[in-house]
Design an enzyme around this catalytic site. Structure first.
Site, PDB file in Angstrom:
ATOM      1  N   GLY A   1     -39.972  11.350  -2.604  1.00 14.93           N
ATOM      2  CA  GLY A   1     -41.427  11.424  -2.642  1.00 14.93           C
ATOM      3  C   GLY A   1     -41.885  12.794  -2.193  1.00 14.93           C
ATOM      4  O   GLY A   1     -41.174  13.476  -1.449  1.00 14.93           O
TER       5      GLY A   1
ATOM      6  N   GLN B   1     -47.297  19.614   0.636  1.00 16.27           N
ATOM      7  CA  GLN B   1     -45.931  20.114   0.840  1.00 16.27           C
ATOM      8  C   GLN B   1     -45.579  21.254  -0.105  1.00 16.27           C
ATOM      9  O   GLN B   1     -44.533  21.896   0.054  1.00 16.27           O
ATOM     10  CB  GLN B   1     -44.910  18.979   0.661  1.00 16.27           C
TER      11      GLN B   1
ATOM     12  N   CYS C   1     -38.153  13.964   6.100  1.00 22.66           N
ATOM     13  CA  CYS C   1     -39.211  14.615   5.348  1.00 22.66           C
ATOM     14  C   CYS C   1     -38.707  15.980   4.901  1.00 22.66           C
ATOM     15  O   CYS C   1     -38.125  16.715   5.706  1.00 22.66           O
ATOM     16  CB  CYS C   1     -40.446  14.768   6.243  1.00 22.66           C
ATOM     17  N   LEU C   2     -38.929  16.316   3.641  1.00 22.75           N
ATOM     18  CA  LEU C   2     -38.467  17.618   3.138  1.00 22.75           C
ATOM     19  C   LEU C   2     -39.105  18.772   3.904  1.00 22.75           C
ATOM     20  O   LEU C   2     -38.535  19.863   3.976  1.00 22.75           O
ATOM     21  CB  LEU C   2     -38.763  17.759   1.643  1.00 22.75           C
TER      22      LEU C   2
ATOM     23  N   HIS D   1     -45.635   7.029   3.877  1.00 25.19           N
ATOM     24  CA  HIS D   1     -45.221   8.346   4.376  1.00 25.19           C
ATOM     25  C   HIS D   1     -45.938   9.456   3.604  1.00 25.19           C
ATOM     26  O   HIS D   1     -46.521  10.371   4.201  1.00 25.19           O
ATOM     27  CB  HIS D   1     -43.699   8.477   4.237  1.00 25.19           C
ATOM     28  N   GLU D   2     -45.899   9.352   2.259  1.00 24.90           N
ATOM     29  CA  GLU D   2     -46.534  10.389   1.443  1.00 24.90           C
ATOM     30  C   GLU D   2     -48.050  10.381   1.622  1.00 24.90           C
ATOM     31  O   GLU D   2     -48.692  11.437   1.656  1.00 24.90           O
ATOM     32  CB  GLU D   2     -46.164  10.225  -0.035  1.00 24.90           C
TER      33      GLU D   2
ATOM     34  N   HIS E   1     -49.267  12.410   4.442  1.00 26.78           N
ATOM     35  CA  HIS E   1     -49.335  13.855   4.170  1.00 26.78           C
ATOM     36  C   HIS E   1     -50.725  14.269   3.678  1.00 26.78           C
ATOM     37  O   HIS E   1     -51.176  15.380   3.945  1.00 26.78           O
ATOM     38  CB  HIS E   1     -48.314  14.260   3.099  1.00 26.78           C
TER      39      HIS E   1
END
Ligand code: CO
Length: 174
Positions: A50, A55, A93-94, A135-136, A139
């Protein structure tokens, strides 16, 4: 850390873009389609499931998710209902390389969103998909995994990220 799609680049903590409360998408045009494609490229290059627009430095309400069922873009997503039952899951998380946090969240969520043409759709997620979506979604409001940590753990995690960033810089210099 790899980036793709020309100008889009994966943003890593503490990049200020990650703390922006994003704006709704109002134009459903080729530019949006290009952004979605670029976000998907970066997500797949980094083996993510995701990715949210902040990001890649874009302050808009756009998510891309692929938990193995194919790619879906969620524009202007909203969580309309959460289950009372919650469960904890180890999340990464990236934008926070090397950090994982055990986060307790609702097991099921109902959502609505628009697709890349602006059409509304809705649905329900459970288990992994529900966790990824939440989670996304976080963001889009500038909320990060580290906000779920207690302050002491957060301090050592941010030091760890800074150290990894320095190491990454050294290795790209050669
Ligand atoms: Co994330």
């Amino acid at each position: 850390m790899r980036s793709g799609a020309g100008q889009l680049e994966l943003r890593v903590y503490p990049d200020p873009c990650l703390r922006v409360v994003t704006e709704p998408v109002t134009e459903f045009d080729d530019r949006l389609t290009g952004t979605i494609r670029g976000m998907a490229d970066i997500m797949y290059l980094n083996q993510g499931i995701g990715l949210a627009a902040p990001q890649v430095g874009i302050g808009k309400r756009i998510l891309v998710i692929d938990t193995g069922e194919g790619l879906t873009a969620y524009i202007n997503p909203e969580i309309v209902e959460c289950s009372k039952d919650k469960s904890a899951m180890e999340e990464g998380c990236l934008s926070l390389p090397g950090v994982s946090v055990n986060v307790k969240r609702p097991v099921r969520v109902k959502f609505k969103a628009q697709n890349e043409k602006g059409d509304f759709f809705c649905g329900e997620f459970e288990a992994l998909e529900a966790k990824v979506f939440q989670h996304e979604f976080d963001h889009l409001n500038g909320r990060l995994l580290i906000d779920y940590m207690n302050p002491i753990v957060r301090f050592s995690a941010s030091k760890k990220i800074a150290r990894r960033k320095r190491e990454a810089k050294c290795s790209t210099r050669k």
